[in-house]
Design an enzyme around this catalytic site. Structure first.
Site, PDB file in Angstrom:
ATOM      1  N   ARG A  46      82.434   8.952  12.124  1.00 44.79           N
ATOM      2  CA  ARG A  46      83.277   8.495  11.028  1.00 44.79           C
ATOM      3  C   ARG A  46      82.596   8.651   9.666  1.00 44.79           C
ATOM      4  O   ARG A  46      83.255   8.877   8.668  1.00 44.79           O
ATOM      5  CB  ARG A  46      83.661   7.041  11.256  1.00 44.79           C
ATOM      6  CG  ARG A  46      85.115   6.846  11.012  1.00 44.79           C
ATOM      7  CD  ARG A  46      85.639   5.531  11.394  1.00 44.79           C
ATOM      8  NE  ARG A  46      84.609   4.627  11.876  1.00 44.79           N
ATOM      9  CZ  ARG A  46      84.840   3.368  12.171  1.00 44.79           C
ATOM     10  NH1 ARG A  46      86.035   2.891  12.040  1.00 44.79           N
ATOM     11  NH2 ARG A  46      83.891   2.576  12.620  1.00 44.79           N
ATOM     12  N   LYS A 153      77.574   7.523  30.422  1.00 46.95           N
ATOM     13  CA  LYS A 153      77.780   6.255  31.079  1.00 46.95           C
ATOM     14  C   LYS A 153      77.844   5.149  30.025  1.00 46.95           C
ATOM     15  O   LYS A 153      77.340   5.366  28.927  1.00 46.95           O
ATOM     16  CB  LYS A 153      76.682   5.988  32.101  1.00 46.95           C
ATOM     17  CG  LYS A 153      75.297   5.730  31.484  1.00 46.95           C
ATOM     18  CD  LYS A 153      74.374   5.203  32.512  1.00 46.95           C
ATOM     19  CE  LYS A 153      74.324   3.712  32.482  1.00 46.95           C
ATOM     20  NZ  LYS A 153      73.202   3.165  31.705  1.00 46.95           N
ATOM     21  N   ASP A 182      74.769  11.602  34.451  1.00 43.26           N
ATOM     22  CA  ASP A 182      73.877  10.551  34.913  1.00 43.26           C
ATOM     23  C   ASP A 182      72.492  11.153  34.757  1.00 43.26           C
ATOM     24  O   ASP A 182      72.113  12.050  35.514  1.00 43.26           O
ATOM     25  CB  ASP A 182      74.154  10.219  36.386  1.00 43.26           C
ATOM     26  CG  ASP A 182      73.300   9.062  36.854  1.00 43.26           C
ATOM     27  OD1 ASP A 182      72.077   9.097  36.620  1.00 43.26           O
ATOM     28  OD2 ASP A 182      73.844   8.122  37.457  1.00 43.26           O
ATOM     29  N   HIS A 183      71.741  10.693  33.763  1.00 41.16           N
ATOM     30  CA  HIS A 183      70.527  11.445  33.420  1.00 41.16           C
ATOM     31  C   HIS A 183      69.488  11.426  34.550  1.00 41.16           C
ATOM     32  O   HIS A 183      68.605  12.265  34.575  1.00 41.16           O
ATOM     33  CB  HIS A 183      69.936  10.988  32.083  1.00 41.16           C
ATOM     34  CG  HIS A 183      69.159   9.716  32.136  1.00 41.16           C
ATOM     35  ND1 HIS A 183      69.751   8.482  32.127  1.00 41.16           N
ATOM     36  CD2 HIS A 183      67.822   9.488  32.216  1.00 41.16           C
ATOM     37  CE1 HIS A 183      68.807   7.551  32.179  1.00 41.16           C
ATOM     38  NE2 HIS A 183      67.629   8.127  32.239  1.00 41.16           N
ATOM     39  N   LYS A 187      66.536  14.652  36.316  1.00 39.59           N
ATOM     40  CA  LYS A 187      65.080  14.556  36.482  1.00 39.59           C
ATOM     41  C   LYS A 187      64.634  15.510  37.587  1.00 39.59           C
ATOM     42  O   LYS A 187      65.220  15.521  38.671  1.00 39.59           O
ATOM     43  CB  LYS A 187      64.678  13.114  36.842  1.00 39.59           C
ATOM     44  CG  LYS A 187      64.927  12.104  35.705  1.00 39.59           C
ATOM     45  CD  LYS A 187      64.493  10.708  36.123  1.00 39.59           C
ATOM     46  CE  LYS A 187      64.986   9.634  35.179  1.00 39.59           C
ATOM     47  NZ  LYS A 187      64.182   9.452  33.972  1.00 39.59           N
ATOM     48  N   GLU A 221      61.264  -1.406  35.122  1.00 41.06           N
ATOM     49  CA  GLU A 221      60.977  -1.045  33.730  1.00 41.06           C
ATOM     50  C   GLU A 221      60.077  -2.093  33.128  1.00 41.06           C
ATOM     51  O   GLU A 221      60.266  -3.294  33.353  1.00 41.06           O
ATOM     52  CB  GLU A 221      62.262  -0.963  32.925  1.00 41.06           C
ATOM     53  CG  GLU A 221      63.140   0.182  33.351  1.00 41.06           C
ATOM     54  CD  GLU A 221      64.335   0.297  32.437  1.00 41.06           C
ATOM     55  OE1 GLU A 221      64.196   0.961  31.396  1.00 41.06           O
ATOM     56  OE2 GLU A 221      65.372  -0.296  32.737  1.00 41.06           O
ATOM     57  N   ASP A 240      74.336  -1.291  34.728  1.00 43.39           N
ATOM     58  CA  ASP A 240      73.516  -0.413  33.898  1.00 43.39           C
ATOM     59  C   ASP A 240      72.661   0.550  34.741  1.00 43.39           C
ATOM     60  O   ASP A 240      72.430   1.689  34.339  1.00 43.39           O
ATOM     61  CB  ASP A 240      72.607  -1.294  33.024  1.00 43.39           C
ATOM     62  CG  ASP A 240      71.822  -0.501  31.992  1.00 43.39           C
ATOM     63  OD1 ASP A 240      72.462   0.243  31.236  1.00 43.39           O
ATOM     64  OD2 ASP A 240      70.582  -0.621  31.956  1.00 43.39           O
ATOM     65  N   HIS A 245      72.523   5.141  38.462  1.00 39.28           N
ATOM     66  CA  HIS A 245      71.234   5.803  38.727  1.00 39.28           C
ATOM     67  C   HIS A 245      70.714   5.536  40.158  1.00 39.28           C
ATOM     68  O   HIS A 245      70.357   6.459  40.874  1.00 39.28           O
ATOM     69  CB  HIS A 245      70.169   5.336  37.731  1.00 39.28           C
ATOM     70  CG  HIS A 245      70.563   5.511  36.292  1.00 39.28           C
ATOM     71  ND1 HIS A 245      71.325   6.558  35.847  1.00 39.28           N
ATOM     72  CD2 HIS A 245      70.285   4.780  35.185  1.00 39.28           C
ATOM     73  CE1 HIS A 245      71.501   6.461  34.540  1.00 39.28           C
ATOM     74  NE2 HIS A 245      70.890   5.383  34.119  1.00 39.28           N
ATOM     75  N   LYS A 345      64.218  -5.300  34.398  1.00 40.17           N
ATOM     76  CA  LYS A 345      63.554  -5.115  33.102  1.00 40.17           C
ATOM     77  C   LYS A 345      62.428  -6.147  33.010  1.00 40.17           C
ATOM     78  O   LYS A 345      62.465  -7.167  33.709  1.00 40.17           O
ATOM     79  CB  LYS A 345      64.548  -5.343  31.969  1.00 40.17           C
ATOM     80  CG  LYS A 345      65.699  -4.341  32.012  1.00 40.17           C
ATOM     81  CD  LYS A 345      65.950  -3.752  30.660  1.00 40.17           C
ATOM     82  CE  LYS A 345      67.097  -2.775  30.679  1.00 40.17           C
ATOM     83  NZ  LYS A 345      66.680  -1.402  30.382  1.00 40.17           N
TER      84      LYS A 345
HETATM   85  C1  BG6 Z   1      69.724   3.956  30.976  1.00 36.82           C
HETATM   86  C2  BG6 Z   1      69.926   2.468  30.906  1.00 36.82           C
HETATM   87  O1  BG6 Z   1      70.828   4.575  31.558  1.00 36.82           O
HETATM   88  O2  BG6 Z   1      68.578   4.217  31.773  1.00 36.82           O
HETATM   89  C3  BG6 Z   1      68.710   1.788  30.307  1.00 36.82           C
HETATM   90  O3  BG6 Z   1      71.064   2.179  30.106  1.00 36.82           O
HETATM   91  C4  BG6 Z   1      67.475   2.186  31.077  1.00 36.82           C
HETATM   92  O4  BG6 Z   1      68.863   0.371  30.299  1.00 36.82           O
HETATM   93  C5  BG6 Z   1      67.379   3.683  31.236  1.00 36.82           C
HETATM   94  O5  BG6 Z   1      66.359   1.696  30.353  1.00 36.82           O
HETATM   95  C6  BG6 Z   1      66.253   4.066  32.164  1.00 36.82           C
HETATM   96  O6  BG6 Z   1      66.073   5.439  32.137  1.00 36.82           O
HETATM   97  P1  BG6 Z   1      64.662   6.090  32.441  1.00 36.82           P
HETATM   98  O7  BG6 Z   1      64.926   7.552  32.415  1.00 36.82           O
HETATM   99  O8  BG6 Z   1      63.730   5.604  31.375  1.00 36.82           O
HETATM  100  O9  BG6 Z   1      64.276   5.584  33.788  1.00 36.82           O
END
Ligand code: BG6
Length: 496
Positions: A46, A153, A182-183, A187, A221, A240, A245, A345
Site C-alpha cells: 500500500r 503460511k 512450507d520452508h 531445507k 528453538e 505455527d 513443519h 520456544k
Molecule cells: C516459522 C515460524 O514458520 O518457522 C517461526 O513461524 C519459527 O515461529 C520458524 O521460528 C522456524 O524456522 P527455522 O527455519 O528457523 O527452523
C-alpha cells in the site's frame, strides 16, 4: 531445467519476510546465474515508493544482504536494476488494473512474456481478496503466459478456514497454479531424508514396525517469540510449527516409496500418511498432548522474559509456546509404532532432529548396562544446525570379555566444504520458477493435516481443565512431557 522469462510480484513488499528472506533468496539466485535472461521483481504494497526508493530499501539498505560475500557494489547495482515497485491497495479492485498496466509495460520493456509468480507475503486475511483481484484483471494465467500463486503460511487457522481458503483460491487459480510454501521442505537436510530412505538398501528394509521401536521428532528453538508476539498470540505452537513443519517431517519419515520422484507421486504418498493418522478422542488429547508456555527465568546469568510479558501478548494468554504429542499412524507399515513429536520456544538450544529408535535384539549375548536405550541402535537425522546423520551402534570395548558400548558414526554436511547449500527460500522460489511443485504442500494434504489437529484446538478452547504447563525459559519444557514416552528408562533425546 529450463527457466522461462518471468516476473516475481511480491505482495507484502514492505514487510519483514520480503527483506529478510525473499529478496536475499532472489539475490542469491541472481548471483548463482539461475535467473532467466529477462527477469523482474515487482514489489507491491500500500505504501508509496518510487522504484528508486524501493531499491534503496530492499537492496542497498537491506541488512540481510550486507554480510554476503557476493554483495559487492557491482552486484547490488546490477541486481537493483531488476527491482521495481507498484503501489496497490489490495482491497481496492481498481488498483489491480494499475498493476496490470505496469506489468504489461514491463513486459514490453524487458519481455517477461506475461509469466508471473504472485507471492502472497501478506496477512492471510488478504489471500483470497488478492487472488480474486488478480483473476478479475485477467492476471491468473488467462493471457498468453502462465501465472502461479505462492501462498505463505499460515494456511488456514483451523480445518474450516483452511477448507474455505482452498475453496476460495480455487475460484481464481487452479490447484496446479497454487504453491503452498512450507520452508522446511526447502531445507536440504529435509529433502535428504527422502534420499536416505529410498537410495540406501541398508535402511529401507528395516524402516517399519518390525524393526523400529519409536520415532521422535524435536524442533526446539532457543529464541522466544521475539517481535512477533502479536501474531504468535493468536497462533501458538500447534498452528505455527506442528500442523505444517513438523507434520511435513512426519510425512517424509513415514511415507511409502512413491512410484516416481515427481510432485504428484510424492504428494500422493504424503497425503496417505495424514489420512492414516489415528484420530484422537477427547480423552486421548488429555493424555497424549501436552502444552506449555515459557515463564520468566534467568538463563546463564541473564534475565529472560516470560511469554506473557512479551510485547503484543495478552496478560492472561493461554497460547502455547510448547507442544509435545504422541500419536499413531494406522497403516501396514506403522501399526503400533508410537510417534513422539515436540516443539518449543525458549528452549536451551536450537535444534531440529528426527530420531529413529530401532528395536533391541531379541536375545542379548553381551553384557550391557541395564537400560534399554543402551541396547538400541539409533539413527539421528539432524535437520539443523550441525546438519548431518548420526548412527549409534554397539562396539566391543577392547580387552577381556565381550563388553560392549555404543559408539557414533557421524556424517556432517559441513565436511562437504566446497558444496554450496542453498537457503530454503532460494530453492523453493527456483522450483516454482520452473513449475516444480514437489516441495510445496498440496491442498488436500493441508486439509488432512488440519483434520487431525482441529480436535486438539477445539479441546483446548473448550475444556478449561486441560492445563497449560509453565516452564522456565531456557529449559526443555514441562516435565510432564517425559511421561508421554512409554517404556522403562526411556525418555526424549536431549541433544546438547
Ligand atoms: C516459522 C515460524 O514458520 O518457522 C517461526 O513461524 C519459527 O515461529 C520458524 O521460528 C522456524 O524456522 P527455522 O527455519 O528457523 O527452523
Amino acid at each position: 531445467k529450463k527457466t522461462d522469462n518471468q516476473a516475481l510480484v511480491i505482495f507484502g513488499a514492505s514487510g519483514d519476510l520480503t527483506e529478510r528472506k525473499l529478496i536475499p533468496a532472489v539475490f542469491n539466485l541472481f548471483c548463482g546465474g539461475f535467473l532467466p535472461e529477462s527477469y523482474a521483481v515487482i514489489g507491491v504494497s500500500r505504501s508509496e515508493f518510487t522504484d528508486e526508493e524501493y531499491r534503496i530499501k530492499v537492496v542497498f539498505n537491506n541488512e540481510h544482504l550486507k554480510g554476503k560475500s557476493t554483495a559487492t557494489e557491482e552486484n547490488l547495482e546490477r541486481f537493483a536494476k531488476l527491482v521495481f515497485y507498484q503501489a496497490v491497495d489490495t482491497k481496492n479492485i481498481e488498483t489491480y488494473g494499475q498493476l496490470k498496466n505496469r506489468l504489461e509495460q514491463l513486459d514490453q520493456e524487458i519481455t517477461t512474456k506475461n509469466n508471473y509468480i504472485f507471492y502472497l507475503a501478506t496477512p492471510p486475511s488478504l489471500y483470497q481478496t488478492i487472488a480474486n483481484g488478480l483473476a478479475e484483471n485477467g492476471l491468473n494465467g488467462n493471457t498468453d503466459g502462465w501465472s502461479r500463486l505462492i501462498v505463505e503460511k499460515p494456511f488456514g487457522y483451523d480445518l474450516e478456514s483452511a477448507k474455505a481458503l482452498n475453496k476460495g483460491l480455487l475460484c481464481s487459480f487452479s490447484e496446479e497454479q497454487i504453491y503452498r510454501i512450507d520452508h522446511y521442505l526447502g531445507k536440504e537436510t529435509v529433502q535428504n531424508m527422502f534420499v536416505t530412505r529410498f537410495a540406501n538398501s541398508i535402511f529401507e528394509p528395516l524402516w517399519n514396525r518390525n524393526y523400529i521401536h519409536r520415532i521422535e521428532i524435536t524442533a526446539a528453538e532457543h529464541v522466544g517469540v521475539e517481535k512477533r508476539g502479536g501474531y504468535y498470540d493468536s497462533s501458538g505452537a500447534l498452528r505455527d510449527m506442528i500442523q505444517n513443519h513438523l507434520f511435513q517431517l512426519v510425512a517424509l519419515v513415514a511415507m511409502e516409496p512413491p512410484v516416481r520422484p515427481d510432485a504428484e507421486s510424492i504428494r500422493n504418498e504424503k497425503l496417505k500418511v495424514f489420512q492414516s493418522l489415528r484420530a484422537y478422542t477427547d480423552q486421548d488429547i488429555k493424555e497424549n498432548v501436552i502444552r506449555g508456555q515459557y515463564l520468566n527465568s534467568t538463563v546463564r546469568g541473564e534475565a529472560v522474559k516470560g511469554y506473557r510479558e512479551e510485547e503484543g501478548v495478552q496478560d492472561q494468554s493461554k497460547t502455547e509456546t510448547y507442544v509435545a504429542m504422541k500419536f499413531f499412524i494406522d497403516n501396514w507399515r506403522w501399526a503400533d509404532v508410537p510417534f513422539y513429536i515436540r516443539t518449543g520456544k525458549s528452549m536451551p538450544t536450537r535444534v531440529t532432529e528426527v530420531v529413529i529408535h530401532f528395536k533391541p535384539n531379541h536375545h542379548h549375548l553381551f553384557a550391557h548396562d541395564s537400560s534399554l536405550s543402551n541396547q538400541q541402535n539409533v539413527l539421528v537425522i539432524r535437520i539443523q544446525p550441525n546438519e548431518g546423520i548420526l548412527l549409534k551402534f554397539d562396539m566391543k570395548i577392547p580387552g577381556a570379555g565381550f563388553n560392549t558400548e555404543q559408539v557414533n558414526m557421524d556424517f556432517k554436511y559441513d565436511e562437504l566444504s566446497n558444496v554450496y547449500v542453498p537457503d530454503a527460500y532460494e530453492r523453493l522460489i527456483l522450483d516454482c520458477m520452473q513449475g516444480d511443485a514437489t516441495l510445496y504442500a498440496r491442498g488436500d494434504s493441508t486439509e488432512a493435516a488440519w483434520e487431525f489437529i482441529d480436535p486438539i484446538l477445539k479441546a483446548w478452547e473448550n475444556d478449561e481443565s486441560i492445563p497449560v504447563y509453565g516452564y522456565p525459559a531456557g529449559t526443555w519444557g514441562p516435565e510432564n512431557a517425559d511421561n508421554l514416552i512409554d517404556g522403562e528408562n526411556m525418555n526424549w533425546r536431549y541433544p546438547c
